[in-house]
Enzyme design. Structure first.
Site, short mmCIF file in Angstrom:
data_model
loop_
_atom_site.label_atom_id
_atom_site.label_comp_id
_atom_site.label_asym_id
_atom_site.label_seq_id
_atom_site.Cartn_x
_atom_site.Cartn_y
_atom_site.Cartn_z
N GLY A 134 48.34 -24.67 -27.10
CA GLY A 134 48.45 -26.07 -26.70
C GLY A 134 47.54 -26.92 -27.54
N GLY A 135 47.30 -28.15 -27.08
CA GLY A 135 46.47 -29.06 -27.84
C GLY A 135 45.04 -28.58 -27.96
N PHE A 136 44.60 -27.74 -27.02
CA PHE A 136 43.24 -27.22 -27.04
C PHE A 136 43.09 -26.07 -28.02
CE2 PHE A 136 44.90 -23.61 -24.91
CZ PHE A 136 45.89 -24.11 -24.08
N LEU A 182 49.46 -15.52 -26.19
CA LEU A 182 50.36 -15.90 -25.09
C LEU A 182 50.98 -17.27 -25.30
CD1 LEU A 182 48.11 -14.80 -22.08
CD2 LEU A 182 50.05 -13.56 -23.05
N GLY A 183 50.34 -18.13 -26.05
CA GLY A 183 50.85 -19.47 -26.26
C GLY A 183 49.80 -20.33 -26.93
N LYS A 223 41.32 -18.65 -23.37
CA LYS A 223 41.69 -19.94 -23.98
C LYS A 223 40.63 -20.27 -25.02
CE LYS A 223 42.95 -23.42 -21.31
NZ LYS A 223 42.87 -24.61 -20.43
N PRO A 228 44.85 -21.81 -29.07
CA PRO A 228 45.66 -20.69 -28.61
C PRO A 228 45.10 -20.03 -27.35
CG PRO A 228 44.28 -20.01 -30.45
CD PRO A 228 44.05 -21.49 -30.27
N ASP A 236 47.63 -33.59 -14.75
CA ASP A 236 48.57 -33.00 -15.72
C ASP A 236 49.34 -31.86 -15.07
OD1 ASP A 236 49.85 -32.86 -18.16
OD2 ASP A 236 48.44 -31.40 -18.99
#
Length: 812
Positions: free
Chosen positions: A510-512, A507-508, A529, A514, A626
């Site tokens: 980030g810094g953490f 789905l996307g 996540k 996929p 955030d």
């Protein structure tokens, strides 16, 4: 010559007398400076006056304090029960240091009766409206002998804080209403604090309870409907270990607010409307028959929406004829007796009443869990009902239930009412159920043996997983609070659900790491996540998110279903949001037609209500830190849910702000004070203001790049606002004339949220009130930060830099 000397002497005498009064300090009474009717003194900032007045349709004279405004509002009266019947009143300092009010015959009408007074004391009217008697030549902050704030009349002012022992289990009358508009003597109504059971605010009529707020849970009065949007000016109880105090602190310190108990029994919040040049009534109580204490009698319940009485389930009217006449005071009686303690094989049960004002006379409060609360009531035959509230704990009742109300909104307190089994749904089928249960009992025993071996095997596996989970010490951020452990998923379960983390399910990222879509064996869709092994900043956020979100439940927060911790794998499992994130729809022309104004406003309100839960209504006070469109997920009905709590911080007790050396967040949504290491609730409000302007304009805050000489969308909005051309900001997709008033109000609210100074921004509860038009006239916004290239360039030329490190995180 003698005649001339005499004239000069008389002139000097008159001049001295005049100059003594003229030069008298405006806010002080001393041994040599008196106050004579009709004179008055004014506080240093000209907010309050002390002087003589006559009530409406009366010639009697009273010494009082009022706001120094064209429309007089009296907030304190000295001689309430002893008026002066002419204008001979005189206020002075007596020989023994007391402040006294004298009439024309030099008789004492009223006195401070302070202790430890000495000759040479003085009285001063402070800017808070507090009249204080001061001892001379004493140490600073220790010279107050007497003060009017300790002897209030019928008004509660900011900075006034009457305090009482919380362990006495008694009522404390603080404010007494006037007898009428023409008579300020004490009338039938009074208000104060009740500390029996749980602290709450009460109104009495002739010493009998007339109205109550319901218990205070350290955030809200849980007996008031929609309290988060109707009562938002800090009218609170400050409950400590041994004391309880009533006070309020308006968000806008420049506005004049007060609460008054009127002669007709209403508590009214008033504020000065400078535009209308008059006092305006805000929150008022009671406003309906339902809110009057015990309107429906014992075991009755009042429908707050329809304002009508009925009996609690399992009860019937005690006096039918009286009820038909509209007299409900006789209340209700139980239809079927309880079976607890009897030899009957019938059992009592509990019926859940959703969203109620819990009855008065709470007899026991404890820290039990919800299940423990139920067991406490089940095992006590005198327990008639129980309720569990996250911020209070377990509440039980063993006396007649009185003053119960039915609210319409969800999220209020639920009451579990004890009833005979035959009164519960399906109660008449209990014996048939028992027969079926007996027949199947033998088969169940055989199944149990098999399940026992499976359970032993699973327990061993779970024990290993919990030990793995403990290695990451998820309790570091919450002190002694007990948090629920999130359910544990095995790596194989998650692997199978995501098709071995197939790229098509991604789905996307980030810094953490996929995020994947998955489908469990039961068909339930999830979002996974997965912490990347190469992530340098994901482990801390992973631990923080499990800690924070495991205890949160709100319709506008994404729900954490569980986590997976096996070896080097660390994953969070969330409910799946089919419409992805807000930015995916808002900034893509292909999907913008899915977001008409009505839907956008619903999303704005949902985000704000989620924030209000985090800041004020949840057990943990949480600052998100955030907030941005990519962290606002949309469910199948496009309802918003705040996600990504990896950066969130927990506030404890009365903490309002904090500092940090590790500044995390996203440029464009980060408030100026947070960029310097200071954050609070107002930091999230700033981010919300940015999102609000983005939703209205369908443009990202950080995509202007010198467009219209503006550094950001905020700067562009501010420029258009000052030019009177705010229509240019509105997305053409929603620019319909019928919506313009609401949209412009939201733009003004957005600019109020992004003001540069944190204290100028409204808090979240005030934002809600502004959003739903409970606050009709919004203040004019002040200049936001980061608004133009010239200012930015000037900063760069002067060499200004941030010394803090900023971690920019771009999630889904």
């Amino acid at each position: 010559m003698a005649s001339l000397d005499t004239n000069i002497f008389l002139f000097l005498l008159l001049f001295y007398s005049f100059s003594t009064n003229f030069c008298q300090a405006n806010n002080i009474i001393t041994t040599t400076q008196v106050l004579k009717d009709p004179q008055s003194i004014t506080s240093q900032n000209d907010t309050f006056k002390l002087g003589f007045f006559s009530p409406l349709n009366s010639s009697a004279r009273y010494l009082g304090i009022w706001y120094n405004k064209p429309v007089i509002l009296i907030v304190w009266v000295a001689n309430r029960a002893n008026p002066i019947h002419d204008k001979s009143g005189l206020v002075r300092i007596s020989d023994d240091g007391q402040l006294v009010l004298l009439d024309g015959s030099n008789s004492i009408v009223w006195s401070t009766n302070g202790t430890n007074t000495t000759n040479g004391s003085s009285a001063q009217l402070l800017d808070t409206g507090n009249l204080v008697l001061l001892q001379p030549d004493a140490k600073p902050n220790s010279n107050v002998i007497w003060q009017s704030f300790h002897h209030p009349s019928n008004a509660l002012l900011p900075h006034m804080q009457p305090t009482f022992p919380s362990t006495q289990n008694k009522d404390h009358v603080i404010f007494r209403a006037c007898k009428s508009a023409s008579d300020p003597s004490e009338g039938s109504f009074s208000a104060g604090i009740g500390t029996t059971g749980l602290p709450q605010v009460l109104i009495w009529k002739d010493e009998e309870i007339y109205w109550r707020t319901g218990p205070w849970d350290r955030n809200n009065y849980i007996g008031l409907p929609n309290v988060d949007t109707t009562l938002n000016d800090g009218f609170v109880l400050d409950v400590e270990t041994t004391t309880v105090a009533i006070k309020f602190s308006p968000d806008d310190a420049s506005m004049l607010f007060n609460f008054v108990i009127n002669y007709d029994g209403f508590i009214v919040e008033s504020y000065w409307d400078d535009g209308a040049k008059n006092w305006t009534a805000g929150w008022t109580a009671p406003t309906a028959k339902c809110e009057v204490y015990g309107t429906c009698g014992v075991f009755g319940i009042c429908d707050h929406v329809r304002d009508v009485c009925k009996c609690l389930p399992g009860f019937e009217r005690k006096n039918v004829n009286e009820w038909k006449k509209g007299n409900f005071g006789s209340g209700c009686v139980r239809r079927k007796p309880l079976q607890c303690g009897n030899s009957s094989r019938e059992f009592d049960g509990f019926m859940r009443l959703h969203s109620v004002k819990v009855p008065d006379n709470i007899e026991k409060v404890s820290a039990f869990s919800e299940g423990g609360c139920r067991n406490l009531c089940v095992n006590n035959c005198s327990c008639l009902a129980y309720s569990y509230h996250l911020d209070i704990g377990c509440m039980i009742w063993s006396k007649d239930l009185i003053d119960t109300q039915q609210f319409s909104a969800s999220g209020d307190v639920d009451l579990f009412l004890r009833l005979a089994s035959s009164e519960l749904e399906g109660g008449n089928n209990r014996k048939r159920v028992e027969v079926i249960a007996s027949v199947t009992a033998m088969g169940a025993i055989l199944v149990v043996v098999f399940i026992y071996f499976l359970w032993r095997r699973r327990k061993a596996t779970q024990r290993g997983k919990k030990e793995e989970l403990k290695r990451y010490n998820f309790d570091d951020n919450v002190g002694q609070l007990e948090l629920q452990e999130p359910p544990l998923y095995t790596f194989d379960m998650v692997k199978n659900a995501t098709g071995d983390f197939h790229e098509s399910n991604k789905l996307g990222e980030g810094g953490f790491g996929p995020v994947y879509k998955g489908v469990l064996e039961n068909g339930h869709e999830i979002a996974v996540k997965r912490l990347s092994r190469s992530s340098g900043q994901g482990l801390e956020e992973f631990k923080n998110e499990v800690t924070v979100i495991s205890k949160l439940q709100h319709r506008n927060l994404v729900r954490l279903l569980g986590c997976c911790v096996e070896g080097d794998e660390k994953m969070l499992i969330y409910e799946y949001m089919p419409n992805r994130s807000l930015d995916a729809l808002l900034f893509d022309p292909k999907y913008q037609e899915l977001l008409p104004w009505e839907r956008r406003f619903s999303i704005i309100e949902g985000i704000c209500r989620g924030l209000l839960y985090l800041h004020r209504d949840s057990r943990l006070r949480i600052i998100h830190r955030d907030l941005k469109p990519s962290n606002i997920l949309l469910d199948e009905d496009l309802n918003p849910k705040i996600s990504d709590f990896g950066m969130a911080r927990i506030f404890e007790g009365n903490q309002d702000q904090a500092n940090t050396r590790r500044v995390v967040g996203t440029y464009g949504y980060m408030s100026p004070e947070y960029a310097m290491g200071h954050f609070s609730e107002k930091s999230d409000v700033y981010s919300f203001g940015v999102i609000l302007l983005e939703i209205i304009s369908a443009r990202k805050n950080n995509t202007f790049h010198r467009y219209e000489q503006s550094l950001t969308l905020i700067g562009y909005a501010w420029k258009l606002w000052n030019e009177g051309n705010i229509d240019a900001l509105i997305d053409p997709m929603i620019s319909e004339p019928r919506f313009h008033t609401d949209i412009k109000r939201c733009i003004q609210l957005g600019l109020l949220c992004v003001q540069e100074v944190a204290k100028d921004r409204p808090n979240t509860s005030t934002v809600i009130s502004m959003l739903v038009a409970d606050i009709e006239h919004l203040p004019h916004p002040k200049k936001p930060p980061f608004i133009d290239w010239e200012a930015c360039s000037e900063d760069q030329r002067s060499g200004s830099v941030f010394s803090n490190s900023i971690t920019v995180l771009e999630g889904r």
